[in-house]
Design an enzyme around this catalytic site. Structure first.
Site, PDB file in Angstrom:
ATOM      1  N   ASP A 107     -11.813  86.082 -44.226  1.00  0.00           N
ATOM      2  CA  ASP A 107     -12.886  86.631 -45.053  1.00  0.00           C
ATOM      3  C   ASP A 107     -13.211  85.601 -46.134  1.00  0.00           C
ATOM      4  O   ASP A 107     -13.995  84.679 -45.919  1.00  0.00           O
ATOM      5  CB  ASP A 107     -12.408  87.976 -45.623  1.00  0.00           C
ATOM      6  N   ASP A 163      -8.330  97.416 -41.091  1.00  0.00           N
ATOM      7  CA  ASP A 163      -8.244  98.762 -41.678  1.00  0.00           C
ATOM      8  C   ASP A 163      -9.240  98.978 -42.806  1.00  0.00           C
ATOM      9  O   ASP A 163      -9.775  98.033 -43.385  1.00  0.00           O
ATOM     10  CB  ASP A 163      -6.839  99.016 -42.240  1.00  0.00           C
TER      11      ASP A 163
END
Ligand code: PRP
Length: 183
Positions: A107, A163
């Site tokens: 990310d 998640d």
């Protein structure tokens, strides 16, 4: 868990279970070729990389050792806190070893940038990265991933290990989380 079980929570399915397994098969072939004749230790970054590790390792038609690290870079929400710390270190001495870090997403790049330099300080023969997903537009720290499944946008994705507040990891596919879930 199938996408149909959480249909209302997803904007769309980005990658199906089959697409993921097919892509991991292609990456495994690249890895087999690049590490031919060399020993290989793959290091999974807990907890999100569990699915990728399990499927990538089984796609490899060669021996491979597996070890795990747990690092913390995120709070319970969707934004990086900017803090990396080791929660669980390797059990393996990687001195002189070929190490391939396996993760499910790059990310900001903070986690793997830090982890790569941490592992490189242990005198390995090599350290490379395999990530299923990468978000080039979100990247803040330079990270050279040798094996990348797909580049995606900055949308919040869940499933296949990814998640939101510890849910959705067991979703077979990868999907974009609907804003109403986290706003
Ligand atoms: C995820 C993922 C990467 C990291 C990537 O882990 O497994 O390690 O975030 O983000 P970055 O590039 O912004 O550093 P996370 O901290 O969410 O923990 P988890 O694997 O337990 O879900």
């Amino acid at each position: 868990m199938d996408a149909a079980h959480v249909d209302d929570d997803l904007v769309e399915v980005l990658f199906t279970e089959k697409q993921i397994h097919d892509r991991l098969g292609e990456l495994a072939a690249d890895i087999e070729r690049d590490y031919d004749g060399k020993d290989l230790l793959i290091v999974g970054v807990l907890r999100g990389a569990v699915m990728v590790m399990a499927d990538l390792a089984r796609a490899l038609g060669r021996h491979v050792e597996m070890d795990w690290m747990a690092v913390s870079s995120y709070g319970s929400g969707t934004k990086s806190s900017g803090v990396v710390r080791i929660l669980k270190d390797l059990d393996t001495d990687i001195s002189g070893r070929h190490v391939l870090i396996v993760d499910e997403v790059i990310d900001t790049g903070l986690t793997l940038s830090w982890l790569t330099s941490n592992l490189n300080s242990r005198n390995p023969a090599s350290v490379e990265i395999c990530t299923l997903l990468r978000k080039p537009e979100a990247q803040q720290m330079p990270v050279q991933a040798r094996y990348v499944g797909w580049d995606i946008g900055e949308e919040f994705v869940v499933g296949y290990g990814l998640d939101y507040r510890e849910n959705y990891r067991n979703l077979r596919d990868i999907g974009t989380l609907a804003p109403h879930v986290y706003s």
